[in-house]
Design a protein around this motif. Structure first.
Motif, PDB file in Angstrom:
ATOM      1  N   LEU A 411       3.304   1.598   7.994  1.00 29.43           N
ATOM      2  CA  LEU A 411       3.508   2.405   6.785  1.00 29.43           C
ATOM      3  C   LEU A 411       2.962   1.758   5.521  1.00 29.43           C
ATOM      4  N   ARG A 412       3.247   0.484   5.285  1.00 28.42           N
ATOM      5  CA  ARG A 412       2.864  -0.160   4.027  1.00 28.42           C
ATOM      6  C   ARG A 412       1.787  -1.218   4.201  1.00 28.42           C
ATOM      7  N   VAL A 413       1.364  -1.498   5.409  1.00 26.35           N
ATOM      8  CA  VAL A 413       0.412  -2.584   5.652  1.00 26.35           C
ATOM      9  C   VAL A 413      -0.976  -2.175   5.146  1.00 26.35           C
ATOM     10  N   PRO A 414      -1.579  -2.938   4.234  1.00 32.64           N
ATOM     11  CA  PRO A 414      -2.930  -2.595   3.769  1.00 32.64           C
ATOM     12  C   PRO A 414      -3.920  -2.590   4.924  1.00 32.64           C
ATOM     13  N   VAL A 415      -4.915  -1.741   4.803  1.00 39.93           N
ATOM     14  CA  VAL A 415      -6.021  -1.717   5.763  1.00 39.93           C
ATOM     15  C   VAL A 415      -7.223  -2.328   5.055  1.00 39.93           C
ATOM     16  N   GLY A 416      -7.461  -3.596   5.330  1.00 40.15           N
ATOM     17  CA  GLY A 416      -8.531  -4.277   4.619  1.00 40.15           C
ATOM     18  C   GLY A 416      -8.253  -4.312   3.138  1.00 40.15           C
ATOM     19  N   ARG A 417      -9.124  -3.690   2.373  1.00 40.57           N
ATOM     20  CA  ARG A 417      -9.006  -3.672   0.913  1.00 40.57           C
ATOM     21  C   ARG A 417      -8.362  -2.398   0.380  1.00 40.57           C
ATOM     22  N   VAL A 418      -7.832  -1.578   1.282  1.00 38.74           N
ATOM     23  CA  VAL A 418      -7.168  -0.331   0.885  1.00 38.74           C
ATOM     24  C   VAL A 418      -5.663  -0.496   1.018  1.00 38.74           C
ATOM     25  N   HIS A 419      -4.942  -0.203  -0.067  1.00 42.57           N
ATOM     26  CA  HIS A 419      -3.492  -0.336  -0.117  1.00 42.57           C
ATOM     27  C   HIS A 419      -2.861   1.051  -0.243  1.00 42.57           C
ATOM     28  N   TRP A 420      -1.575   1.142   0.098  1.00 44.81           N
ATOM     29  CA  TRP A 420      -0.915   2.440   0.197  1.00 44.81           C
ATOM     30  C   TRP A 420       0.264   2.537  -0.765  1.00 44.81           C
ATOM     31  N   ALA A 421       0.304   3.617  -1.530  1.00 49.13           N
ATOM     32  CA  ALA A 421       1.440   3.929  -2.399  1.00 49.13           C
ATOM     33  C   ALA A 421       1.848   5.370  -2.130  1.00 49.13           C
ATOM     34  N   GLY A 422       2.816   5.839  -2.894  1.00 45.36           N
ATOM     35  CA  GLY A 422       3.371   7.173  -2.676  1.00 45.36           C
ATOM     36  C   GLY A 422       4.837   7.064  -2.320  1.00 45.36           C
ATOM     37  N   THR A 423       5.619   8.048  -2.718  1.00 43.25           N
ATOM     38  CA  THR A 423       7.069   7.979  -2.549  1.00 43.25           C
ATOM     39  C   THR A 423       7.498   7.769  -1.113  1.00 43.25           C
ATOM     40  N   GLU A 424       6.696   8.237  -0.153  1.00 45.07           N
ATOM     41  CA  GLU A 424       7.053   8.061   1.259  1.00 45.07           C
ATOM     42  C   GLU A 424       7.053   6.598   1.686  1.00 45.07           C
ATOM     43  N   THR A 425       6.395   5.743   0.922  1.00 42.66           N
ATOM     44  CA  THR A 425       6.336   4.315   1.264  1.00 42.66           C
ATOM     45  C   THR A 425       7.413   3.494   0.573  1.00 42.66           C
ATOM     46  N   ALA A 426       8.267   4.134  -0.215  1.00 45.21           N
ATOM     47  CA  ALA A 426       9.282   3.406  -0.976  1.00 45.21           C
ATOM     48  C   ALA A 426      10.446   2.988  -0.079  1.00 45.21           C
ATOM     49  N   GLU A 427      11.123   1.935  -0.482  1.00 47.62           N
ATOM     50  CA  GLU A 427      12.345   1.515   0.199  1.00 47.62           C
ATOM     51  C   GLU A 427      13.569   2.158  -0.427  1.00 47.62           C
ATOM     52  N   ARG A 428      13.560   2.333  -1.731  1.00 44.99           N
ATOM     53  CA  ARG A 428      14.670   2.974  -2.435  1.00 44.99           C
ATOM     54  C   ARG A 428      14.228   4.335  -2.963  1.00 44.99           C
ATOM     55  N   THR A 430      13.348   7.000  -1.415  1.00 40.44           N
ATOM     56  CA  THR A 430      12.211   7.587  -0.723  1.00 40.44           C
ATOM     57  C   THR A 430      12.211   9.100  -0.947  1.00 40.44           C
ATOM     58  N   GLY A 431      11.043   9.661  -1.265  1.00 35.43           N
ATOM     59  CA  GLY A 431      10.941  11.099  -1.454  1.00 35.43           C
ATOM     60  C   GLY A 431      11.182  11.569  -2.874  1.00 35.43           C
ATOM     61  N   TYR A 432      11.562  10.672  -3.766  1.00 35.50           N
ATOM     62  CA  TYR A 432      11.876  11.037  -5.146  1.00 35.50           C
ATOM     63  C   TYR A 432      10.892  10.367  -6.117  1.00 35.50           C
ATOM     64  N   ILE A 433      10.922  10.818  -7.370  1.00 35.32           N
ATOM     65  CA  ILE A 433      10.055  10.237  -8.389  1.00 35.32           C
ATOM     66  C   ILE A 433      10.327   8.747  -8.514  1.00 35.32           C
ATOM     67  N   ASP A 434      11.600   8.377  -8.443  1.00 38.38           N
ATOM     68  CA  ASP A 434      11.950   6.962  -8.546  1.00 38.38           C
ATOM     69  C   ASP A 434      11.285   6.159  -7.434  1.00 38.38           C
ATOM     70  N   GLY A 435      11.261   6.709  -6.223  1.00 39.86           N
ATOM     71  CA  GLY A 435      10.589   6.036  -5.120  1.00 39.86           C
ATOM     72  C   GLY A 435       9.095   5.934  -5.342  1.00 39.86           C
ATOM     73  N   ALA A 436       8.505   6.969  -5.939  1.00 36.85           N
ATOM     74  CA  ALA A 436       7.077   6.923  -6.238  1.00 36.85           C
ATOM     75  C   ALA A 436       6.757   5.779  -7.194  1.00 36.85           C
ATOM     76  N   ILE A 437       7.600   5.620  -8.215  1.00 37.79           N
ATOM     77  CA  ILE A 437       7.384   4.531  -9.176  1.00 37.79           C
ATOM     78  C   ILE A 437       7.508   3.181  -8.484  1.00 37.79           C
ATOM     79  N   GLU A 438       8.531   3.027  -7.632  1.00 35.63           N
ATOM     80  CA  GLU A 438       8.675   1.769  -6.893  1.00 35.63           C
ATOM     81  C   GLU A 438       7.433   1.472  -6.071  1.00 35.63           C
ATOM     82  N   SER A 439       6.911   2.494  -5.397  1.00 37.33           N
ATOM     83  CA  SER A 439       5.747   2.273  -4.536  1.00 37.33           C
ATOM     84  C   SER A 439       4.518   1.866  -5.333  1.00 37.33           C
ATOM     85  N   GLY A 440       4.362   2.449  -6.522  1.00 37.36           N
ATOM     86  CA  GLY A 440       3.235   2.064  -7.368  1.00 37.36           C
ATOM     87  C   GLY A 440       3.335   0.626  -7.836  1.00 37.36           C
TER      88      GLY A 440
END
Length: 453
Positions: A411-428, A430-440
């Motif tokens: 879910l969160r492991v970078p692929v080479g030089r590409v990293h992943w964000a978005g609320t679905e990747t948050a720990e707290r 998840t699925g909400y705006i707050d989670g999106a900010i955490e992921s960023g």
């Protein structure tokens, strides 16, 4: 060769992408945000109608969502409480609508006890699910092989209790309990701090709204970026990596970056052309993360007439196409607005209808629950998020049985030089705006650490 070069390209200008870009910029690195839409805000969308703002996307924040609350305070956006005063209305099947000071009071003591025990049992499982690695939960394999609906059925709760729980599930996930693994539901509950945090208004995720709507908060966040660092109406078509960087391909040309952050819904992340192809586990993960289905609507009246009749505007209908509504009237008191949702399979069916047909369904339910004055409509506005080309569903993605334990570690492991964000990747949250900010924030920290080395 690309004519433009930056340290970091961010794909997507929702709260995750904008948060990441701001952090990269403030660390002294050059950044460029590429957004497919002609606006920022992602799964939030605020429009002006009838002299007031209307949130067609995400609109609530609640206790514990400290990141979005801090951002609103920093950027000067005030909040106000979701209106709740008055009786709620509950409608079961073909029965008569029941008025009660709270939805819970429309149920017998035995039913309410059974519901609370069911929620408590889910929370007990949730506490055992690691936020950073759900696949490492003590019974991860068994919980991931079980749908949430199967688990509920196994508890033996009464039908009306199961119906109430199903309304809450669809209100949270925009999917049915049959579509979710128990492990996914438990992780989601843990990420919010409890079932009631997800479902309640007062004390829960629906407690407060932002004055002026949510998208303007994203616009103020975007304004913190330097001139030229945000490019709208620029869909990213491809990401090509080599040992030195990432070439980002758009219809308007190519941009070269040392690192990239992809901050779009999983469904869309999988549609970007990756060269070399994504690792099998990452690609399969994206294929196993469908978006929920929701049509959000607002029924506009000259005034909130239900308040004078002692009603809150909250309606719960387990057996209707629309499961729940809220009083969406702005602080000024006019116009009167009832806000609600088609969710899950009901949203899929509603998406196949015309807006006028959806309006008729909604108004009929409101007339049967709030009263015949509900038919005196000034306007009806809705948004089918599954039809949005740069979202393809809301509120977020969910994982069906078997997905977390097999594909989740990617879910969160970078692929080479590409990293992943978005609320679905948050720990707290998840699925909400707050989670999106955490992921960023997390993705930016990863990139800055890599650039620093």
């Amino acid at each position: 060769m690309p004519s433009e070069q930056v340290d970091v390209v961010v794909v997507g200008a929702g709260f995750a992408g904008l948060t990441a870009a701001r952090a990269v910029h403030e660390a002294g690195r050059s950044v460029l945000v590429l957004e497919a839409r002609d606006r920022v805000g992602g799964r939030t969308c605020t429009e002006e109608h009838h002299g007031t703002w209307i949130d067609l996307g995400g609109q609530w924040i609640g206790p514990g969502q400290d990141r979005v609350a801090a951002l609103a305070a920093e950027l000067g956006v005030e909040t106000y409480p979701q209106p709740t005063e008055g009786d709620d209305v509950v409608l079961f099947g073909d029965g008569e609508p029941q008025r009660a000071p709270d939805v819970a009071l429309a149920f017998s003591d035995e039913e309410l006890t059974a519901y609370l025990e069911l929620a408590g049992a889910l929370e007990a499982i949730a506490e055992k699910v690691p936020l950073d690695a759900p696949w490492l939960a003590p019974e991860a394999a068994a919980w991931d092989a079980t749908t949430l609906r199967e688990w509920v059925a196994g508890t033996g709760v009464p039908d009306r209790v199961a119906g109430l729980f199903e309304v809450a599930v669809q209100a949270v996930f925009a999917a049915t309990s049959a579509q979710l693994s128990l492990l996914h539901a438990a992780h989601y509950v843990h990420s919010a701090g409890g079932w009631s945090k997800l479902t309640d208004t007062e004390g829960g995720a629906q407690q407060d709204r932002l004055v002026g709507g949510v998208q303007p908060l994203a616009e103020r966040l975007a304004a913190r970026l330097p001139d030229g660092a945000l490019r709208l109406s620029t869909p990213v078509r491809g990401l090509a990596q080599d040992g030195d960087g990432v070439t980002v391909r758009t219809a308007g040309g190519e941009v070269r970056a040392r690192r990239a952050i992809v901050a779009v819904p999983p469904t869309l992340a999988g549609r970007i052309d990756h060269d070399p192809p994504l690792p099998p586990q990452r690609d399969q993960l994206l294929q196993h993360m469908p978006q929920g289905s929701v049509v959000k609507f607002h029924v506009i009246y000259d005034e909130p007439w239900w308040r004078a009749e002692g009603l809150s505007g909250t309606v719960l209908c387990p057996d209707e196409p629309i499961g729940v509504t809220f009083d969406g009237t702005p602080p000024a008191g006019t116009p009167g607005i009832v806000t609600g949702f088609f969710e899950g399979p009901a949203a899929v069916a509603a998406g196949a209808r015309t807006r006028e047909e959806r309006r008729d369904v909604v108004v009929d339910v409101l007339a049967r629950t709030l009263g015949e004055r509900a038919r005196d409509v000034r306007d009806y506005i809705d948004r089918d998020w599954s039809a949005e080309p740069w979202t393809r569903g809301c509120y977020g993605a969910h994982l069906p049985p078997g997905a977390w334990t097999v594909y989740g570690p990617a879910l969160r492991v970078p692929v080479g030089r590409v990293h992943w964000a978005g609320t679905e990747t948050a720990e707290r949250w998840t699925g909400y705006i707050d989670g999106a900010i955490e992921s960023g924030q997390r993705a930016a920290a990863e990139v800055l650490a890599a650039l620093g080395s």
